[in-house]
Design an enzyme around this catalytic site. Structure first.
Site, PDB file in Angstrom:
ATOM      1  N   GLY A 193      39.596 109.682  57.076  1.00  0.00           N
ATOM      2  CA  GLY A 193      39.457 108.396  57.368  1.00  0.00           C
ATOM      3  C   GLY A 193      37.919 107.947  57.526  1.00  0.00           C
ATOM      4  O   GLY A 193      36.946 108.758  58.111  1.00  0.00           O
ATOM      5  N   GLY A 195      36.013 105.675  59.167  1.00  0.00           N
ATOM      6  CA  GLY A 195      35.333 105.395  60.338  1.00  0.00           C
ATOM      7  C   GLY A 195      34.637 106.540  61.177  1.00  0.00           C
ATOM      8  O   GLY A 195      33.739 106.630  61.537  1.00  0.00           O
ATOM      9  N   ILE A 254      34.603 100.806  65.242  1.00  0.00           N
ATOM     10  CA  ILE A 254      33.993 100.368  63.903  1.00  0.00           C
ATOM     11  C   ILE A 254      34.767  99.598  63.173  1.00  0.00           C
ATOM     12  O   ILE A 254      36.049 100.077  62.850  1.00  0.00           O
ATOM     13  CB  ILE A 254      33.672 101.885  63.210  1.00  0.00           C
ATOM     14  CG1 ILE A 254      32.536 102.494  64.103  1.00  0.00           C
ATOM     15  CG2 ILE A 254      32.918 101.322  62.021  1.00  0.00           C
ATOM     16  CD1 ILE A 254      31.202 102.223  64.259  1.00  0.00           C
ATOM     17  N   TYR A 489      33.292 118.590  63.788  1.00  0.00           N
ATOM     18  CA  TYR A 489      34.014 119.357  64.120  1.00  0.00           C
ATOM     19  C   TYR A 489      34.290 119.774  65.692  1.00  0.00           C
ATOM     20  O   TYR A 489      33.873 120.614  66.055  1.00  0.00           O
ATOM     21  CB  TYR A 489      33.323 120.861  63.698  1.00  0.00           C
ATOM     22  CG  TYR A 489      33.116 121.107  62.138  1.00  0.00           C
ATOM     23  CD1 TYR A 489      33.548 120.306  61.114  1.00  0.00           C
ATOM     24  CD2 TYR A 489      32.233 122.263  61.632  1.00  0.00           C
ATOM     25  CE1 TYR A 489      33.367 120.506  59.892  1.00  0.00           C
ATOM     26  CE2 TYR A 489      32.143 122.302  60.204  1.00  0.00           C
ATOM     27  CZ  TYR A 489      32.878 121.464  59.247  1.00  0.00           C
ATOM     28  OH  TYR A 489      32.333 121.759  57.936  1.00  0.00           O
TER      29      TYR A 489
END
Length: 562
Positions: A193, A195, A254, A489
């Protein structure tokens, strides 16, 4: 931001959402049920607020609300869980899911959650290694952004508005439909995704040529802690700086990013070459460290290290797989490699000339001949339980260190390491330009991987422990003070914030590893835009204690001395 239309509504979930009007009556009946427990009653007060907060009848929020009583609740929740560690019967589930399809839904959600003190998790794609965006130890609800996925490309200005729930595959496909010579520097996994990926940094095979995704964000649309819709001008440069590399979920929701597209040749070249220890992999990996970060910025060569069967029956060996994107033709690439990195032994027949969009398929292990519409598929090719960790390499690892690493990998068998070279454009952008700090001085980034398909805590603990042992072994060879890590990560081994009285103390433990010297500024911005710490999770940016705020003129010294 210009008005957008929703694109790519082929997913089955979106079909179900179009049929949800009958569920409005069910929802209202649940709200009015006299048999609800006290806990449920509190949740329903929150639901009442959501339904009644906005009176925009053209965009009712009711069809975007899923309670556990809804037949589609589980499918909506599980559709974007990408780590099966967090898709078990014992994993805590949200008490509510809101699949926002309009900005007013996000505004209502924030206002009501603040009013009723509800913990909100924000999910834009689900490729969250620790499930921080959709799992919690305390009661929470989920704001899922997958319906906000519009993409608008303007080739004349070489820009694109991309909503947070769009996937990278959808972005790449949209660009390719408009131009053969434009691209965007982001990840190699098309189901991620936008965002979370972009706000956390966002890197891929164009990193050495063009830097990170955040280096090409020129505007954004967000909803802040007060429920206001803001763009770059109205949010201010501090917050705009923070959401480019510091992650959005600590500061706001966002809604969309405005991206500056980059140019690529009509033909690019890719290759994948494999070498085992018996084929001189140790020397080649050692030399790769001295070549990949310094070569022509048009060339990106990733190395993947795993364990395979050796030439002798019953013996294992380490395989090094080198995958490359070169922004040029194959003849030029072979010439460059023959002169500067002959150890690789690259041949003309190893190279494939293709388009940039088809190179995306190549990097995703999809045949280049496959129709590019496969990039619109939101489901990954495979799902596993997984654990990831990361490190940054500033000095080449000596051969003795590599040989010790091979020994451990062969002993463990079920681990994979990914090496991503830096240099090029990454060396040219100051570490303070955006919130992402890992720039000049880093030769390459290392990712530790373990994947498994069996269930049970003992199995999970075993594989997680493998990554920890490799991580421990690498201590002498990686960055120090702090030992840097990549924010996208996610790794809860670095520390967990319980968002209580010790929030700042807990937060700076992982905060300095993720953000190094930029952590100080992120905390100051957090205190300014979200002092009540509404936007919080297990590794969010913390707020400063009130006592420290009183001495804000001495911020820098306090950060150093604490």
């Amino acid at each position: 931001m210009p008005k957008m239309r929703i694109i790519y509504t082929h997913n089955k979930i979106h079909y179900y959402l179009s049929l949800l009007n009958p569920f409005v009556l069910v929802l209202l009946s649940l709200l009015c049920s006299p048999s609800l427990s006290a806990a449920n009653s509190a949740h329903n007060t929150f639901l009442h607020c959501l339904v009644n907060h906005y009176s925009d009848l053209s965009h009712p929020i009711t069809s975007s609300i899923f309670t556990p009583n809804n037949a589609l609740f589980s499918s909506v929740l599980q559709s974007y869980i990408r780590n099966l560690r967090f898709n078990t019967t014992t994993t805590r589930k949200p008490f509510l899911i809101i699949t926002a399809s309009h900005v007013s839904h996000v505004q209502s959600t924030i206002v009501c959650a603040q009013k009723h003190n509800k913990l909100m998790k924000i999910r834009s794609g689900g490729h969250d290694y620790e499930g921080v965006s959709y799992v919690a130890e305390e009661p929470f609800f989920l704001l899922d952004m997958f319906n906000l996925r519009a993409i608008e490309i303007d080739i004349e200005t070489e820009t694109a508005w991309v909503q947070a729930g769009a996937t990278l595959g959808e972005i790449y496909h949209s660009i390719a439909q408009k131009s053969k010579i434009h691209a965007f520097p982001a990840g190699t996994c098309p189901t991620v995704g936008a965002g979370g990926h972009i706000s956390g940094g966002g890197y891929g095979s164009l990193m050495r040529k063009y830097g990170l995704s955040i280096d090409h964000v020129i505007d954004a649309q967000i909803v802040d802690a007060q429920g206001r819709v803001l763009d770059r001008e109205s949010m201010g440069e501090d917050l705009f700086w923070a959401i480019r590399g510091g992650g959005g979920a600590s500061f706001c929701v966002i809604l969309a990013f405005k991206l500056k597209l980059v140019r690529v040749p009509e033909k690019v070249t890719v290759f994948q070459v494999e070498r085992t220890l018996e084929q001189n992999a140790t020397d080649i990996v050692y030399d790769w460290q001295h070549f990949a970060p310094y070569t022509d910025s048009n060339l990106f060569i990733r190395v993947v290290l795993d364990v395979v069967n050796g030439t002798q029956k019953g013996r294992k060996t380490v395989r090094a797989s080198f995958t490359s994107l070169f922004l040029g033709d194959s003849k030029s690439l072979v010439s460059l490699m023959s002169e500067a990195f002959p150890q690789m032994g690259l041949r003309q027949q190893d190279c494939i000339e293709t388009t940039w969009i088809e190179s995306v398929l190549f990097w995703t292990d999809i045949k280049i001949s496959t129709p590019v519409e496969i990039l619109l598929d939101r489901m990954p090719q495979s799902l596993h339980s997984l654990k990831r960790k990361s490190d940054y390499i500033k000095v080449p690892i000596p051969k003795e260190g590599l040989e010790g690493l091979w020994k451990l990998m062969i002993e463990f068998e079920d681990t994979i390491l990914y090496g991503h070279p830096y240099g090029g454009r990454m060396d040219e952008i100051p570490s303070f330009e955006t919130a992402f700090p890992h720039r000049k001085g880093n030769l390459w980034k290392l990712q530790y991987q373990a994947n498994w398909n069996k269930e049970g805590k003992d199995v999970a603990d075993y594989y997680i422990d493998l990554t920890r042992k490799l991580h421990k072994y690498m201590t002498p060879f990686v960055s120090k003070n702090p030992r840097e890590a990549f924010f996208n990560y996610k790794d809860l081994d670095l520390g967990i914030n319980h968002n209580g009285e010790n929030s700042y103390v807990e937060g700076r433990v992982y905060g300095y590893e993720y953000f190094v010297d930029n952590f100080n500024r992120l905390v100051q911005i957090k205190n300014k835009v979200d002092p009540s710490n509404f936007f919080r999770n297990e590794q969010s940016i913390p707020t400063l204690p009130y006592e420290v705020i009183l001495f804000n003129d001495a911020y820098s010294k306090l950060f150093i001395d604490l």
